[in-house]
Structures are given as structure tokens and as C-alpha cells.
Write an enzyme that holds these catalytic residues in place. Structure first.
Site, PDB file in Angstrom:
ATOM      1  N   ASP A   1      -1.206  76.957 -28.075  1.00  0.00           N
ATOM      2  CA  ASP A   1      -0.710  78.285 -27.701  1.00  0.00           C
ATOM      3  C   ASP A   1      -1.776  79.365 -27.882  1.00  0.00           C
ATOM      4  O   ASP A   1      -1.555  80.517 -27.500  1.00  0.00           O
ATOM      5  CB  ASP A   1       0.511  78.661 -28.561  1.00  0.00           C
ATOM      6  CG  ASP A   1       1.663  77.687 -28.387  1.00  0.00           C
ATOM      7  OD1 ASP A   1       1.881  77.234 -27.248  1.00  0.00           O
ATOM      8  OD2 ASP A   1       2.328  77.381 -29.384  1.00  0.00           O
TER       9      ASP A   1
ATOM     10  N   CYS B   1      -4.343 116.998 -47.335  1.00  0.00           N
ATOM     11  CA  CYS B   1      -3.829 117.379 -46.021  1.00  0.00           C
ATOM     12  C   CYS B   1      -4.573 116.635 -44.922  1.00  0.00           C
ATOM     13  O   CYS B   1      -5.544 115.926 -45.170  1.00  0.00           O
ATOM     14  CB  CYS B   1      -3.941 118.886 -45.806  1.00  0.00           C
ATOM     15  SG  CYS B   1      -5.641 119.473 -45.631  1.00  0.00           S
TER      16      CYS B   1
ATOM     17  N   CYS C   1      -8.269 117.271 -44.630  1.00  0.00           N
ATOM     18  CA  CYS C   1      -9.035 116.484 -45.614  1.00  0.00           C
ATOM     19  C   CYS C   1      -9.333 115.095 -45.050  1.00  0.00           C
ATOM     20  O   CYS C   1     -10.467 114.605 -45.139  1.00  0.00           O
ATOM     21  CB  CYS C   1      -8.250 116.331 -46.910  1.00  0.00           C
ATOM     22  SG  CYS C   1      -7.788 117.869 -47.722  1.00  0.00           S
TER      23      CYS C   1
ATOM     24  N   ASP D   1       3.258  78.644 -31.924  1.00  0.00           N
ATOM     25  CA  ASP D   1       2.904  78.172 -33.266  1.00  0.00           C
ATOM     26  C   ASP D   1       1.780  77.147 -33.304  1.00  0.00           C
ATOM     27  O   ASP D   1       1.406  76.686 -34.371  1.00  0.00           O
ATOM     28  CB  ASP D   1       4.139  77.573 -33.950  1.00  0.00           C
ATOM     29  CG  ASP D   1       4.522  76.223 -33.354  1.00  0.00           C
ATOM     30  OD1 ASP D   1       4.265  76.014 -32.150  1.00  0.00           O
ATOM     31  OD2 ASP D   1       5.068  75.384 -34.092  1.00  0.00           O
TER      32      ASP D   1
ATOM     33  N   ASP E   1       7.097  79.722 -26.630  1.00  0.00           N
ATOM     34  CA  ASP E   1       6.808  78.291 -26.606  1.00  0.00           C
ATOM     35  C   ASP E   1       8.064  77.558 -27.079  1.00  0.00           C
ATOM     36  O   ASP E   1       8.813  78.081 -27.910  1.00  0.00           O
ATOM     37  CB  ASP E   1       5.626  78.004 -27.532  1.00  0.00           C
ATOM     38  CG  ASP E   1       5.370  76.517 -27.681  1.00  0.00           C
ATOM     39  OD1 ASP E   1       5.207  75.852 -26.645  1.00  0.00           O
ATOM     40  OD2 ASP E   1       5.356  76.035 -28.823  1.00  0.00           O
TER      41      ASP E   1
END
Length: 721
Positions: A617, A13, A16, A613, A420
Site C-alpha cells: 500500500d 504574544c 513574539c 497497512d 485496502d
């Protein structure tokens, strides 16, 4: 700092989970420990110079739980736990059915009542054994959880009923009445165990994405030695440098390089691209992909734990184990909820005695027991992690790798998407889009251009070579080759001098401006000539991805403003932005300019996502509220990003936004129902509305509440993005 993730054994639970987190966070050297209740996993960031896994294990053990050594032990423990739970459930319902039948028919007979006491005691000692043993273990440590509440309520029901059975006259004189609750004691166990079994099975479904990914990697591989003999070995016994044979139709077991053979490989599980990719010598292959046609011999590059697939699995697992900021409230409440409920139960008991005196003792006990049973910290504890776990798993199915829960939560808040251009909106590689060849140019002369470009290191050279090769041109033997920085190249063949390059080189060789026609879309024009004669003109451009226009339209439909940034020239940027219908664009952007652009949007109160990418960037990605790296990009961009798109397909962006919104909506729904259930349920159980709720029905409501939260989260698995 080091990070480790372990499966937890014995956790049932939210309380716990809170105890484990508290225990491990108190270990010196631990930066932060988080527990994912849905996945039953503990993730720890710690300083290995100050602590080690043995100390962390000890802290978990002292909290009353344990860490699995490996996945096999975790799965074995889970299967054993489910088997015990199933057996306990069968016993609980069998006894409950008998007790209910006897109670409703001949329950007032003294001997029958003693039989009910014995039967319910058998259910408590067998079906309820785990609940009572966990409750006793926690009480001995001065702690409590959901098991404590159930144990208290069942014990109170049984002891109260046994007292009435043993001392009927005394009970009547004390105002306890003659009604017994042996049926409630057994039905509480039956309902609680039913809820837990269904809940465990449902939680098991939330981590299906991880298991599906793990199953993609074969467990064995055929290794060939230096003498040409082959043998079957386990995947964990394969080391870099070994050679593996991959038969047609089988999955590739390792990341490596093809050293013999050729085939087509289905890489859709990694890239999402449906078309198989041709693989031949010196080509990379990846674990989990499917070899379709020919046999391949692959030289292993990394061991099984470091394959691309393994890193994706680890990334998804870490993300599922992380916590979203919205979860903090539920965690805080769950941590103290058990004590709060126990206090409410005591207050309820004495309130009824104050209202009606000793004559209301029976009602006071029943209401106090109902309060203990109906309360459900599990619903609060499960509200966020189940939805997050399913959401991140769903994202992985669509090739969207989300670094953590905070990122998933943040995506739905994005107002502005910055893209980009090169490699994100466009393919990131130039191709020849048009060619004008003079009738005076022979194939041999075009072969001069092919040979010269084959030697050139210019980034446009491969595209020109590919275009000429596709035309069936064969290379000519050059007598000389000279690159000219910033202009192009020159070459000699068959006693003639040829040149290839920009408009500047063409003009330097006597070509008039009237014969030079720059591309109106911003593409790059390359000229090829002999002396003062122009033989051919090639226009090269970075093609727009097929998905870019639709993806940007979907993002705008979702209410986002879409910006396109590029270091490219104004003409090219304007053309691409117009084609994809970006909201705004900016050209000639240096990395610092992109960074400043993000800052300017944030200063206007915008929540900004950036997709890129390349190394250029990285700064802007780090600056954005949500950073998204395209899978074709550099490692540094993907390391910086909160979200990675291995497919490089921009359609994944609106899917990520949609999934984030659906996931956070599910979290809010779960939190709402968990709070409302407890806010309404506790007063009803306490009898505040004039209705005395039987503990049996209180337990049914409790079991239903947490199961409802999990099932609501599982609805995300049915969503089509």
C-alpha cells in the site's frame, strides 16, 4: 536534517512568536523554524553540519527570549511566570480599585489628584514592571510587540494626566480640559494582566493531552540484578538488557519482553481495546500499560526516550507544533500589526487636531491611546494554533495520531476514501469459518492433519492448527512429511498416506469434482483425505472487522465516496464490498494498480484519502492527498502516512473526518472574530463613529478578544466524536 523542539521562555504574544521565527530562520543551516504560540514551543529543522543548537539559542536570546534546557526548566519558568503575573494582577486591581473610588468621589481635589498620580505610578512600576521592561528591551533592538502598545498607552495616559495635574491653568488654556485618566492607566494594566492570566491558563489547557500522555509512564521502576537483589531506580537510568519487576496493579515502566511470570495487561491507552491482553514469557509489553493480575519480570528492550509511548508523545508534540497553511495570513498580519497600529494611532491623533485644532487635543490623545490599547494581534496569532493544538490533542485521546497541522487541515477536504481490504476492512488474518468432517475420520487421523499443519510454512496453517486444537484434537506421530509447492502437503501415519491441500491436490488423489464445493464467498477451501477418501473440508476466510460496516456507513453519511481495493480474487472482493456496502470495489489489484487508481480519482478533481497497512500500500499511500496507516501495519506504511490509527479500528476514520471539520470550522470562526474585532474596534477607538471610547474600556475589550479566541478553541475538548 535534524529536528528539535524546545520550550520558549518569555514569549507572550503572536508578535513574539514571529520575531523568534524570523531570528532563527535567519541562522545559516536552518531549513525552517516554526513557533507554536499556544504550546510556547519552537520547532527547528536544520542541517547539523552547518549549524548547532548553540547558534539557535543565541539567535533566540538576541531576539529577547530564551530556550528551556528541559521540561523541568520550562515548567519551572512557566510556574514562576504565572506566580509573578498573579501577584502583579493583585497589585493592579488593588490600586485600580482605590484609584477608581477616589476618582469617582473626590477626584477633582488637587491633593487627591497628586495621590492618584502616585498610586498609579506605583501600579506602573510594580504590576506593569514586566510589560515595560519587555517593551524597553524590544525598543532597544529596534522592534515592538503587544507590550510596546500597552506601555505606550499607559505611559501616555499617566503623563497626560500628570501634566494636567501639575499645570491646570496651562492645560485649560491649551484646550486640554481638566479631566484626568489615572483610572484608565491603572485599569488598562488590570484588564491587560487579567486577560493574560486567563489566556495563559486557557492555553495551558490546550496542551493537556500531551501532559496526560506523559503522566502514563511511571518515573521509577524496580530493577533486579543478576544476584536477585532489587532496587528502585529512575526511569531515565534504565538501559536495554536490565530486568524490571512489575507488580500487579502498577503501570509497566518500559517497553520489553516478559521473561518470567504471566498476567493480563490493560493496553487500552495504546490500542483503545477494552479487553486486557494475556501476557506470558516471550510476549512484548509496552510502557504506560497496566499490569492487572500477576507479577511480571520484563527484560528492557529500549530506554525511556524510545518507548512506543514516548514516540507517540513526540509525534503529538511535533504535530501540535506544526503550522497549518491557513495560519499564514494570521502570521503575516501579526508580524506587522504593531507597527500598523502605531501608525493608526498617530494618524488618529493628528486627524483630531486637523478637525478641531488645539481645542481637540484632549480628545486626540484619548482616541490615540484607545487605538493603542484596543488593537490585539494576539487574537490573530492565537486563532489557528490554539484550535490546531486542541484538535490534535483531542485526536490523540481517540487514538488518532496526526502527523502535522497540514494533515489535519487536509482531512476535512477529502471527497473520496480509498480502503485496502486485507488488514484494513478485514482482520488481516484467516480463520476457519466452517468445517465438514466425515464420520469416517477418527480423531487420530485429524491428529495427522494437526501434526502436518504444525510443520507447514503455509500462511493458512496457523488457522488450521488453531481450529483443530480448539476441537480437542491431539497431534499424531508422523512417519513422514512432504510439502508439495502450489498444492499442499502429504504425510504418512500408521501405514497410511494422507494428503492436505487445494482442489487440485484433491482431484489428483481421485476426488471427483462433485465432492468439491468451493466457498461461494471467496473463502479458501482446504481438503484433507486418505487415498481416494475425503475425510474433511475446511473453509478459511479473512473475517470482516466488526466496525467496518458502521465506519463505512458513517463515512458515506459524511458525504464521502468509499472505495475498497484488494489484490484478492473477484469473488472475495465482491462479497466483502457487498457486506460493508462500499460505494465501489476493485479486485486483483497490484501495488501499481492501486497507485493508478488514486491518480485517476485525483485527475477527476477529487481529494483522496487512502487507508492501508502493508508494504504493497506504500505507493498508493504516498500518492494520496491524505495517507492513513492502520496501526497493525508495517513500519514503512506508518512512516509514509500522515495519519496513524494504532487501534486498527475503522471507526476512527469518520471520527478523524469529523474532528478535522470541527477544528477547521473553529479556526475559521477564530479568524473571523479576530479580524472583525480589529476591523470594528480600531475605528471605534479612533472615534470615527462619534463616540470617544475611554482607554479603560478599550483595554477590557482587548483582553476579552484574545481570551474569546482561546476559549472558543477549548470547546473542541468537549466534543464527543
Amino acid at each position: 536534517m535534524a529536528r528539535l523542539t524546545y520550550d520558549v521562555i518569555g514569549m507572550s504574544c503572536a508578535v513574539c512568536a514571529g520575531k523568534i521565527e524570523k531570528a532563527v530562520n535567519n541562522v545559516s543551516g536552518v531549513k525552517i523554524a516554526t513557533v507554536n504560540l499556544a504550546a510556547k514551543q519552537l520547532t527547528v529543522d536544520f542541517d547539523p553540519r552547518l549549524t548547532n543548537i548553540s547558534q539557535i539559542r543565541l539567535a533566540v536570546t538576541e531576539a529577547g527570549f530564551s530556550l528551556a534546557e528541559n521540561k523541568e526548566e520550562a515548567e519551572s519558568a512557566e510556574n514562576y511566570s504565572l506566580l509573578r503575573l498573579r501577584n502583579s494582577l493583585i497589585i493592579a486591581w488593588a490600586v485600580a480599585a482605590i484609584v477608581m473610588t477616589l476618582t469617582m468621589t473626590v477626584g477633582n481635589m488637587p491633593l487627591v489628584r497628586w495621590a492618584l498620580a502616585v498610586l498609579s505610578a506605583i501600579a506602573i512600576c510594580t504590576a506593569g514592571k514586566d510589560i515595560f521592561s519587555k517593551a524597553a528591551s524590544l525598543v532597544s533592538r529596534g522592534s515592538a510587540d503587544m507590550n510596546t502598545l500597552v506601555a505606550l498607552s499607559v505611559s501616555a495616559s499617566w503623563l497626560f494626566s500628570t501634566f494636567i495635574t501639575a499645570f491646570p491653568d496651562l492645560s485649560a488654556s491649551c484646550g486640554l480640559g481638566s479631566h484626568v485618566y489615572f483610572d484608565s492607566a491603572t485599569m488598562i494594566l488590570a484588564f491587560v494582566l487579567t486577560g493574560r492570566l486567563l489566556e495563559d491558563k486557557a492555553k495551558h489547557s490546550t496542551t493537556a493531552a500531551i501532559r496526560n500522555l506523559m503522566e502514563l509512564q511511571p518515573q521509577n521502576a524496580t530493577v533486579i540484578d543478576d544476584y536477585g537483589k532489587s532496587r528502585l531506580v529512575g526511569i531515565n537510568d534504565i538501559t536495554p538488557g536490565m530486568k524490571v519487576i512489575v507488580k500487579p496493579g502498577s503501570r509497566i515502566p518500559v517497553d520489553g519482553v516478559v521473561v518470567a511470570g504471566s498476567s493480563f495487561v490493560d493496553e487500552s491507552m495504546l490500542t483503545g481495546e477494552p479487553m486486557p491482553v494475556e501476557k506470558k514469557e516471550d510476549n512484548r509489553v509496552f510502557a504506560g500499560t497496566i499490569n492487572e493480575k500477576g507479577a511480571l519480570t520484563v527484560s528492557v528492550l529500549v530506554n525511556a526516550q524510545n518507548t512506543l509511548l514516548s514516540r507517540i508523545v513526540a509525534s503529538v508534540r511535533d504535530a501540535q507544533g506544526s503550522k497549518a497553511p491557513v495560519q499564514r495570513l494570521g502570521d503575516i498580519i501579526s508580524r506587522y500589526f504593531t507597527y500598523f497600529v502605531a501608525a493608526i494611532s498617530i494618524i488618529t491623533f493628528f486627524s483630531w487636531l486637523l478637525i478641531g485644532g488645539i481645542g481637540m487635543l484632549s480628545t486626540a490623545i484619548v482616541c490615540a491611546v484607545s487605538v493603542l490599547v484596543i488593537a490585539c494581534p494576539c487574537a490573530l496569532g492565537l486563532a489557528t494554533p490554539t484550535a490546531i493544538t486542541v484538535g490534535i490533542g483531542k485526536a490523540a485521546e481517540y487514538h488518532i495520531l496526526i502527523k502535522d497541522a497540514a494533515a489535519l487541515e487536509q482531512i476535512c477536504k477529502v471527497t473520496d476514501m480509498v480502503l485496502d481490504k486485507t488488514g484494513t476492512v478485514t482482520e488481516g488474518r484467516p480463520v476457519v469459518i466452517s468445517a465438514k468432517i466425515s464420520p469416517d475420520a477418527s480423531d487420530e487421523e485429524l491428529g495427522v492433519m494437526l501434526s502436518a499443519e504444525s510443520r507447514s510454512e503455509h500462511p493458512l496453517a496457523p488457522a488450521l492448527v488453531a481450529s483443530l486444537t480448539d476441537r480437542g484434537i491431539n497431534p499424531s506421530m508422523l512417519s513422514s512429511f512432504t510439502p508439495l509447492a502450489g498444492q499442499g502437503v502429504t504425510a504418512d501415519w500408521n501405514g497410511n498416506s494422507y494428503w492436505i491441500g487445494s482442489a487440485i491436490m484433491a482431484e489428483n488423489n481421485g476426488i471427483t469434482a462433485d465432492n468439491l464445493h468451493p466457498d461461494e464467498h471467496g473463502g479458501t477451501t482446504i481438503y484433507f483425505g486418505r487415498g481416494k477418501k475425503l475425510l474433511a473440508t475446511f473453509v478459511l476466510a479473512d473475517m470482516i472487522k466488526e466496525s467496518s460496516t458502521l465506519a463505512i456507513a458513517l463515512l458515506k453519511r459524511q458525504g464521502l465516496r468509499v472505495y475498497m481495493l484488494t489484490g484478492d480474487n473477484e469473488i472475495s472482493a465482491k462479497y466483502v464490498a457487498r457486506e460493508v456496502e462500499a460505494t465501489e470495489y476493485a479486485a486483483n489489484m497490484l501495488p501499481a494498480d492501486k497507485d493508478q487508481f488514486i491518480i485517476s480519482l485525483q485527475q477527476r478533481g477529487k481529494v483522496v484519502a487512502m487507508a492501508g497497512d502493508g508494504i504493497n500500500d506504500t505507493s498508493a499511500l504516498a500518492r494520496a492527498d491524505v495517507s492513513i496507516a492502520m496501526g497493525s501495519g508495517t513500519d514503512i506504511a506508518m512512516e509514509t502516512a500522515m495519519v496513524t490509527l494504532p487501534t486498527s479500528d475503522l471507526l476512527a476514520l469518520p471520527k478523524a473526518v469529523k474532528l478535522s471539520r470541527l477544528t477547521m470550522r473553529t479556526v475559521r470562526q477564530n479568524m473571523f472574530w479576530a479580524f472583525i474585532y480589529n476591523i470594528i474596534g480600531l475605528p471605534i477607538a479612533a472615534g470615527m463613529f462619534g463616540v470617544v471610547l475611554d482607554p479603560m474600556w478599550a483595554s477590557a475589550a482587548m483582553a476579552t478578544s484574545s481570551l474569546t479566541v482561546v476559549l472558543n478553541s477549548l470547546r473542541l475538548k468537549l466534543v464527543k466524536l
